[in-house]
Design an enzyme around this catalytic site. Sequence first.
Site, PDB file in Angstrom:
ATOM      1  N   ARG A   1      -7.854   3.857  -4.903  1.00  0.00           N
ATOM      2  CA  ARG A   1      -8.790   4.469  -3.963  1.00  0.00           C
ATOM      3  C   ARG A   1      -8.655   5.981  -4.109  1.00  0.00           C
ATOM      4  O   ARG A   1      -8.960   6.522  -5.150  1.00  0.00           O
ATOM      5  CB  ARG A   1      -8.502   3.956  -2.537  1.00  0.00           C
ATOM      6  CG  ARG A   1      -9.674   4.101  -1.553  1.00  0.00           C
ATOM      7  CD  ARG A   1      -9.303   3.562  -0.167  1.00  0.00           C
ATOM      8  NE  ARG A   1      -8.202   4.285   0.442  1.00  0.00           N
ATOM      9  CZ  ARG A   1      -8.331   5.338   1.259  1.00  0.00           C
ATOM     10  NH1 ARG A   1      -9.521   5.768   1.584  1.00  0.00           N
ATOM     11  NH2 ARG A   1      -7.263   5.946   1.766  1.00  0.00           N
ATOM     12  N   LYS A   2      -8.133   6.666  -3.081  1.00  0.00           N
ATOM     13  CA  LYS A   2      -8.069   8.130  -3.156  1.00  0.00           C
ATOM     14  C   LYS A   2      -6.716   8.644  -3.645  1.00  0.00           C
ATOM     15  O   LYS A   2      -6.638   9.677  -4.295  1.00  0.00           O
ATOM     16  CB  LYS A   2      -8.296   8.704  -1.754  1.00  0.00           C
ATOM     17  CG  LYS A   2      -9.703   8.766  -1.277  1.00  0.00           C
ATOM     18  CD  LYS A   2      -9.625   9.499   0.043  1.00  0.00           C
ATOM     19  CE  LYS A   2     -10.926   9.756   0.694  1.00  0.00           C
ATOM     20  NZ  LYS A   2     -10.695  10.334   2.052  1.00  0.00           N
ATOM     21  N   GLY A   3      -5.658   7.954  -3.186  1.00  0.00           N
ATOM     22  CA  GLY A   3      -4.311   8.376  -3.580  1.00  0.00           C
ATOM     23  C   GLY A   3      -3.945   9.761  -3.075  1.00  0.00           C
ATOM     24  O   GLY A   3      -3.321  10.547  -3.774  1.00  0.00           O
TER      25      GLY A   3
ATOM     26  N   HIS B   1       7.374  -7.643  -2.836  1.00  0.00           N
ATOM     27  CA  HIS B   1       7.130  -6.982  -1.540  1.00  0.00           C
ATOM     28  C   HIS B   1       8.127  -7.506  -0.502  1.00  0.00           C
ATOM     29  O   HIS B   1       8.046  -7.126   0.676  1.00  0.00           O
ATOM     30  CB  HIS B   1       5.730  -7.319  -1.028  1.00  0.00           C
ATOM     31  CG  HIS B   1       4.604  -6.547  -1.666  1.00  0.00           C
ATOM     32  ND1 HIS B   1       4.616  -5.185  -1.811  1.00  0.00           N
ATOM     33  CD2 HIS B   1       3.410  -6.959  -2.161  1.00  0.00           C
ATOM     34  CE1 HIS B   1       3.471  -4.790  -2.371  1.00  0.00           C
ATOM     35  NE2 HIS B   1       2.729  -5.845  -2.602  1.00  0.00           N
TER      36      HIS B   1
ATOM     37  N   LYS C   1       0.791  -1.234   0.000  1.00  0.00           N
ATOM     38  CA  LYS C   1       0.000   0.000   0.000  1.00  0.00           C
ATOM     39  C   LYS C   1       0.826   1.290   0.000  1.00  0.00           C
ATOM     40  O   LYS C   1       0.408   2.330   0.530  1.00  0.00           O
ATOM     41  CB  LYS C   1      -0.984   0.029   1.200  1.00  0.00           C
ATOM     42  CG  LYS C   1      -1.827  -1.206   1.365  1.00  0.00           C
ATOM     43  CD  LYS C   1      -2.327  -1.824   0.098  1.00  0.00           C
ATOM     44  CE  LYS C   1      -3.375  -1.042  -0.624  1.00  0.00           C
ATOM     45  NZ  LYS C   1      -3.676  -1.698  -1.959  1.00  0.00           N
TER      46      LYS C   1
ATOM     47  N   SER D   1      -4.378   3.127   4.203  1.00  0.00           N
ATOM     48  CA  SER D   1      -4.613   2.485   2.909  1.00  0.00           C
ATOM     49  C   SER D   1      -4.738   0.974   3.095  1.00  0.00           C
ATOM     50  O   SER D   1      -5.623   0.325   2.527  1.00  0.00           O
ATOM     51  CB  SER D   1      -3.448   2.817   1.959  1.00  0.00           C
ATOM     52  OG  SER D   1      -3.685   2.295   0.690  1.00  0.00           O
TER      53      SER D   1
ATOM     54  N   THR E   1       1.191   0.045  -7.351  1.00  0.00           N
ATOM     55  CA  THR E   1       0.456   0.038  -8.624  1.00  0.00           C
ATOM     56  C   THR E   1       0.898   1.212  -9.493  1.00  0.00           C
ATOM     57  O   THR E   1       1.063   1.080 -10.705  1.00  0.00           O
ATOM     58  CB  THR E   1      -1.063   0.141  -8.350  1.00  0.00           C
ATOM     59  OG1 THR E   1      -1.395  -0.753  -7.285  1.00  0.00           O
ATOM     60  CG2 THR E   1      -1.872  -0.202  -9.569  1.00  0.00           C
TER      61      THR E   1
ATOM     62  N   GLY F   1       2.104   2.546  -2.964  1.00  0.00           N
ATOM     63  CA  GLY F   1       2.146   3.126  -4.309  1.00  0.00           C
ATOM     64  C   GLY F   1       2.696   2.158  -5.347  1.00  0.00           C
ATOM     65  O   GLY F   1       3.129   2.580  -6.432  1.00  0.00           O
TER      66      GLY F   1
ATOM     67  N   ARG G   1       6.250   5.057   1.537  1.00  0.00           N
ATOM     68  CA  ARG G   1       5.178   6.019   1.793  1.00  0.00           C
ATOM     69  C   ARG G   1       5.130   6.290   3.294  1.00  0.00           C
ATOM     70  O   ARG G   1       5.531   5.431   4.093  1.00  0.00           O
ATOM     71  CB  ARG G   1       3.854   5.402   1.322  1.00  0.00           C
ATOM     72  CG  ARG G   1       2.691   6.348   1.318  1.00  0.00           C
ATOM     73  CD  ARG G   1       1.427   5.660   0.820  1.00  0.00           C
ATOM     74  NE  ARG G   1       0.378   6.624   0.567  1.00  0.00           N
ATOM     75  CZ  ARG G   1      -0.869   6.309   0.244  1.00  0.00           C
ATOM     76  NH1 ARG G   1      -1.227   5.031   0.122  1.00  0.00           N
ATOM     77  NH2 ARG G   1      -1.763   7.252   0.038  1.00  0.00           N
TER      78      ARG G   1
HETATM   79  P1  A3P Z   1      -4.996   5.051  -0.916  1.00  0.00           P
HETATM   80  O1  A3P Z   1      -5.560   3.814  -0.303  1.00  0.00           O
HETATM   81  O2  A3P Z   1      -4.419   5.993   0.095  1.00  0.00           O
HETATM   82  O3  A3P Z   1      -5.920   5.733  -1.837  1.00  0.00           O
HETATM   83  P2  A3P Z   1      -0.424  -0.164  -3.677  1.00  0.00           P
HETATM   84  O4  A3P Z   1      -0.463   0.069  -5.136  1.00  0.00           O
HETATM   85  O5  A3P Z   1       0.974  -0.326  -3.139  1.00  0.00           O
HETATM   86  O6  A3P Z   1      -1.337  -1.236  -3.263  1.00  0.00           O
HETATM   87  O7  A3P Z   1      -0.910   1.191  -2.993  1.00  0.00           O
HETATM   88  C1  A3P Z   1      -2.243   1.563  -3.105  1.00  0.00           C
HETATM   89  C2  A3P Z   1      -2.349   3.052  -2.864  1.00  0.00           C
HETATM   90  O8  A3P Z   1      -1.835   3.751  -4.015  1.00  0.00           O
HETATM   91  C3  A3P Z   1      -3.783   3.474  -2.700  1.00  0.00           C
HETATM   92  O9  A3P Z   1      -3.741   4.610  -1.827  1.00  0.00           O
HETATM   93  C4  A3P Z   1      -4.160   3.868  -4.122  1.00  0.00           C
HETATM   94  O10 A3P Z   1      -5.272   4.712  -4.212  1.00  0.00           O
HETATM   95  C5  A3P Z   1      -2.878   4.539  -4.577  1.00  0.00           C
HETATM   96  N1  A3P Z   1      -2.726   4.546  -6.030  1.00  0.00           N
HETATM   97  C6  A3P Z   1      -3.036   3.560  -6.908  1.00  0.00           C
HETATM   98  N2  A3P Z   1      -2.771   3.951  -8.162  1.00  0.00           N
HETATM   99  C7  A3P Z   1      -2.293   5.199  -8.082  1.00  0.00           C
HETATM  100  C8  A3P Z   1      -1.859   6.145  -9.053  1.00  0.00           C
HETATM  101  N3  A3P Z   1      -1.894   5.871 -10.344  1.00  0.00           N
HETATM  102  N4  A3P Z   1      -1.426   7.354  -8.631  1.00  0.00           N
HETATM  103  C9  A3P Z   1      -1.402   7.644  -7.305  1.00  0.00           C
HETATM  104  N5  A3P Z   1      -1.799   6.798  -6.338  1.00  0.00           N
HETATM  105  C10 A3P Z   1      -2.240   5.582  -6.720  1.00  0.00           C
END
Ligand code: A3P
Length: 325
Positions: A291-293, A141, A76, A171, A80, A78, A163
Site C-alpha cells: 500500500r503506502k508504506g 505470525h 501488518k 494498515s 512482506t 512489515g 511497527r
Molecule cells: P501500509 O498499509 O501502511 O502501507 P505486512 O507485510 O506485514 O502485511 O505489512 C504491510 C505493510 O507493509 C503495508 O503498510 C505495506 O504497504 C508495507 N510494505 C509492504 N512492502 C513494503 C516494502 N517493500 N517496503 C516498505 N513497506 C512495505
Amino acid sequence: MPNLTPSSPLAPTPTQTPNNEEKSLNELPKARFWEAMDIFQWEGFWFEPNLIKAAITFRSNFQARDDDVLLASTMKTGTTWLKSLSLCIMQNKTHQKYEDDILTTQNPHFHVPTIESMIYSTKALQVKLYDTSTPHLLHTHLPYAVLPDSVKNSNCKIVYIARNPKDTLISMWHFSNSIMRKNQDPFALEKAVDCFCSGVDQYGPFFEHVVEYWQESQKRPQKILFIKYEELKTDPKVHVSKIAEFLGRPFEDEKEVDEVLWRCSLERLKNLDVNKSGSVLLNVPNTSFFRKGEVGDWKNYLTPDMEEQINQLSRVKFEPFGLFF
Ligand code: A3P
C-alpha cells in the site's frame, strides 16, 4: 524446489495428531471479529480456528535446524518487506541480471511461507521451500510462547519486525476491509480501534505479541533480532546491514546494501508483474500486501480520541519494558 511431502520435517503427518494437546475449540473463549468471523482465544491470543490447529501441529511436529531462520511478526508490521530483504540476504549475492532475481519469480510470501497459514493449515497450499540445500527461511505470525521447543532451543535464529501500533492498526484496517468487506462500506474505524485495544484481534493482543518477542530479544540477543519498521524506513542501510550481520551474511560493500534495498523497495515490488495479480494466500490478492508504506499515515485517519486511546495503552504496555515507537 521440492514439494512438502509427508517425509519432510515440515509436513503434517496424519499419525501425529496431537489429540492430547488439542482442546476442543468449543471449550475456548470465542469472540466475533469485526462482526464477520469467529475467533478463539488460545494460549492467551486470538486466532481463526484453523490457525489454532495449525499452530498445535507446528508446535508438536516441527524440528528446527540450527541453520534455519524464522522471521516473525504480528500482522501488518512489515512482514512482506522483511521476507523480501531476508531472501536477498540469504541468497548472499546480488545478481545483476533481472532473470536471477528471485523476487521477480513469485510474490515474497510464496518464497518465505508463513508456517501456520501456508504449511500446517488445513487449507495448505503446495508450498515449496525455495531450496532445501540451503537453510530454511520461514515465517510465523504466532506469538513467541507457542513456538516449538526446537525453535527456542536450537541455534535457529529469529528476526522479529515490529511497527508502531497506530500505523499497524490503520494498515490492518485497510487490509481487512479489502479482504473481508469487498463491495461493502469499510468497517467503522471506532470499532476497529476498540477491537485492537481490547486485544480481540487476529493474533492479538498486539501489545503482548510485541512485548514477548522484545523481552526474549533482550535476554538472548544472539538468538532474536528485534527490528522496528520505522528504523528500517528512516535508516535502511544501517538496519538492513544489522539483519545481514545477524544472519551471518554480512554485506561486502555499500553497493550490495544499495542493491538489496532497491530490489526490496515498495515501489519496485508493487510494480513487479508477480505482485500485480494473482494470490499466493487463498483469498488474499498479492496486491493487498503493498500500500503506502509510510510512517505516520495514521494521522490521516485517527481522531484525537482514538490516538489517545492507543497512546494510553502504549504507555501502559510498552514503556515499562523500555519499548518506545
Ligand atoms: P501500509 O498499509 O501502511 O502501507 P505486512 O507485510 O506485514 O502485511 O505489512 C504491510 C505493510 O507493509 C503495508 O503498510 C505495506 O504497504 C508495507 N510494505 C509492504 N512492502 C513494503 C516494502 N517493500 N517496503 C516498505 N513497506 C512495505
